[in-house]
Design a protein around this motif. Structure first.
Motif, PDB file in Angstrom:
ATOM      1  N   ASP A 245       0.818  -1.207   0.000  1.00  0.00           N
ATOM      2  CA  ASP A 245       0.000   0.000   0.000  1.00  0.00           C
ATOM      3  C   ASP A 245       0.856   1.264   0.000  1.00  0.00           C
ATOM      4  O   ASP A 245       0.490   2.266  -0.596  1.00  0.00           O
ATOM      5  CB  ASP A 245      -0.924   0.030   1.219  1.00  0.00           C
ATOM      6  N   GLU A 246       2.000   1.212   0.688  1.00  0.00           N
ATOM      7  CA  GLU A 246       2.836   2.393   0.843  1.00  0.00           C
ATOM      8  C   GLU A 246       3.893   2.561  -0.247  1.00  0.00           C
ATOM      9  O   GLU A 246       4.257   3.680  -0.588  1.00  0.00           O
ATOM     10  CB  GLU A 246       3.564   2.378   2.199  1.00  0.00           C
ATOM     11  N   GLU A 247       4.421   1.435  -0.774  1.00  0.00           N
ATOM     12  CA  GLU A 247       5.533   1.527  -1.712  1.00  0.00           C
ATOM     13  C   GLU A 247       5.607   0.287  -2.597  1.00  0.00           C
ATOM     14  O   GLU A 247       4.977  -0.719  -2.307  1.00  0.00           O
ATOM     15  CB  GLU A 247       6.862   1.678  -0.953  1.00  0.00           C
ATOM     16  N   ASP A 248       6.396   0.395  -3.650  1.00  0.00           N
ATOM     17  CA  ASP A 248       6.734  -0.748  -4.484  1.00  0.00           C
ATOM     18  C   ASP A 248       8.218  -1.029  -4.278  1.00  0.00           C
ATOM     19  O   ASP A 248       9.034  -0.109  -4.293  1.00  0.00           O
ATOM     20  CB  ASP A 248       6.487  -0.460  -5.970  1.00  0.00           C
ATOM     21  N   LEU A 249       8.552  -2.294  -4.062  1.00  0.00           N
ATOM     22  CA  LEU A 249       9.952  -2.694  -3.952  1.00  0.00           C
ATOM     23  C   LEU A 249      10.340  -3.341  -5.265  1.00  0.00           C
ATOM     24  O   LEU A 249       9.764  -4.361  -5.656  1.00  0.00           O
ATOM     25  CB  LEU A 249      10.140  -3.674  -2.793  1.00  0.00           C
ATOM     26  N   VAL A 250      11.290  -2.745  -5.983  1.00  0.00           N
ATOM     27  CA  VAL A 250      11.693  -3.213  -7.304  1.00  0.00           C
ATOM     28  C   VAL A 250      13.090  -3.816  -7.205  1.00  0.00           C
ATOM     29  O   VAL A 250      14.044  -3.143  -6.830  1.00  0.00           O
ATOM     30  CB  VAL A 250      11.692  -2.062  -8.335  1.00  0.00           C
ATOM     31  N   PHE A 251      13.192  -5.108  -7.527  1.00  0.00           N
ATOM     32  CA  PHE A 251      14.461  -5.818  -7.529  1.00  0.00           C
ATOM     33  C   PHE A 251      14.886  -5.979  -8.986  1.00  0.00           C
ATOM     34  O   PHE A 251      14.215  -6.676  -9.745  1.00  0.00           O
ATOM     35  CB  PHE A 251      14.312  -7.220  -6.928  1.00  0.00           C
ATOM     36  N   ASP A 252      15.982  -5.334  -9.393  1.00  0.00           N
ATOM     37  CA  ASP A 252      16.509  -5.503 -10.748  1.00  0.00           C
ATOM     38  C   ASP A 252      17.577  -6.587 -10.722  1.00  0.00           C
ATOM     39  O   ASP A 252      18.530  -6.504  -9.951  1.00  0.00           O
ATOM     40  CB  ASP A 252      17.105  -4.194 -11.272  1.00  0.00           C
ATOM     41  N   GLY A 253      17.404  -7.620 -11.537  1.00  0.00           N
ATOM     42  CA  GLY A 253      18.359  -8.712 -11.634  1.00  0.00           C
ATOM     43  C   GLY A 253      18.529  -9.511 -10.353  1.00  0.00           C
ATOM     44  O   GLY A 253      19.652  -9.840  -9.996  1.00  0.00           O
ATOM     45  N   PRO A 254      17.443  -9.848  -9.655  1.00  0.00           N
ATOM     46  CA  PRO A 254      17.594 -10.610  -8.410  1.00  0.00           C
ATOM     47  C   PRO A 254      17.886 -12.084  -8.671  1.00  0.00           C
ATOM     48  O   PRO A 254      17.704 -12.578  -9.785  1.00  0.00           O
ATOM     49  CB  PRO A 254      16.228 -10.468  -7.749  1.00  0.00           C
ATOM     50  N   GLN A 255      18.304 -12.777  -7.636  1.00  0.00           N
ATOM     51  CA  GLN A 255      18.449 -14.227  -7.678  1.00  0.00           C
ATOM     52  C   GLN A 255      17.135 -14.775  -7.125  1.00  0.00           C
ATOM     53  O   GLN A 255      16.762 -14.475  -5.995  1.00  0.00           O
ATOM     54  CB  GLN A 255      19.622 -14.672  -6.818  1.00  0.00           C
TER      55      GLN A 255
ATOM     56  N   GLU B 243      14.873  -1.437  -4.796  1.00  0.00           N
ATOM     57  CA  GLU B 243      14.754   0.014  -4.849  1.00  0.00           C
ATOM     58  C   GLU B 243      13.331   0.326  -4.426  1.00  0.00           C
ATOM     59  O   GLU B 243      12.376  -0.255  -4.947  1.00  0.00           O
ATOM     60  CB  GLU B 243      15.003   0.524  -6.270  1.00  0.00           C
ATOM     61  N   SER B 244      13.171   1.213  -3.482  1.00  0.00           N
ATOM     62  CA  SER B 244      11.845   1.581  -2.999  1.00  0.00           C
ATOM     63  C   SER B 244      11.327   2.746  -3.839  1.00  0.00           C
ATOM     64  O   SER B 244      11.988   3.777  -3.957  1.00  0.00           O
ATOM     65  CB  SER B 244      11.912   1.991  -1.531  1.00  0.00           C
ATOM     66  N   VAL B 245      10.151   2.558  -4.453  1.00  0.00           N
ATOM     67  CA  VAL B 245       9.535   3.612  -5.262  1.00  0.00           C
ATOM     68  C   VAL B 245       8.106   3.828  -4.794  1.00  0.00           C
ATOM     69  O   VAL B 245       7.531   2.991  -4.092  1.00  0.00           O
ATOM     70  CB  VAL B 245       9.566   3.269  -6.770  1.00  0.00           C
ATOM     71  N   GLU B 246       7.521   4.938  -5.187  1.00  0.00           N
ATOM     72  CA  GLU B 246       6.156   5.272  -4.799  1.00  0.00           C
ATOM     73  C   GLU B 246       5.188   4.175  -5.248  1.00  0.00           C
ATOM     74  O   GLU B 246       5.337   3.608  -6.331  1.00  0.00           O
ATOM     75  CB  GLU B 246       5.762   6.600  -5.442  1.00  0.00           C
TER      76      GLU B 246
END
Length: 130
Positions: A36-46, A65-68
């Motif tokens: 609800d508060e944020e999106d957590l974006v993992f680029d190239g995760p395992q 990366e925490s984004v709106e």
């Protein structure tokens, strides 16, 4: 995962197989966790998928990366699959559709349906189509 505490990885794998646990490493470009508060974006995760007696569990390792909220993942647009900006928060990004269609080997229309059914969850949509 399971506390191996210095156990030989080969032996650990053999024991897990005997218990009916299948572990698969997934080739993933991006993972988005929406709250609800944020999106957590993992680029190239395992990402590891563990299937234990029909129950699938996913493990994501990486730095998010925490984004709106509502802006995360593949450019963060609220555009539909055809690129039209509908201003609809439930629109599926075209990049997500392309990833699901490619990974599952299905037409984009099927990928869109699976993504809509899984509320935009890429991994769940791919699993639904496989």
């Amino acid at each position: 995962m399971l506390g191996g505490g210095g156990m030989n990885p080969r032996k650990m794998k053999q024991m897990m197989k005997q218990m009916g646990i299948d572990v698969t490493e997934l080739d993933v470009e991006e993972v988005v966790i929406r709250t609800d508060e944020e999106d957590l974006v993992f680029d190239g995760p395992q990402v590891t998928r563990m299937d234990a007696q029909g129950q699938e569990t996913y493990q994501v390792v990486g730095e998010p990366e925490s984004v709106e909220a509502g802006t995360g993942g593949s450019g963060g647009s609220a555009s539909g699959p055809d690129g039209d900006d509908e201003g609809d928060a439930s629109a599926i990004p075209a990049d997500d559709v392309a990833i699901v269609a490619e990974r599952a080997g299905v037409p984009e229309e099927d990928a869109i349906e699976a993504l809509e059914a899984e509320d935009g969850d890429l991994a769940a949509a791919i699993a639904r189509l496989e």
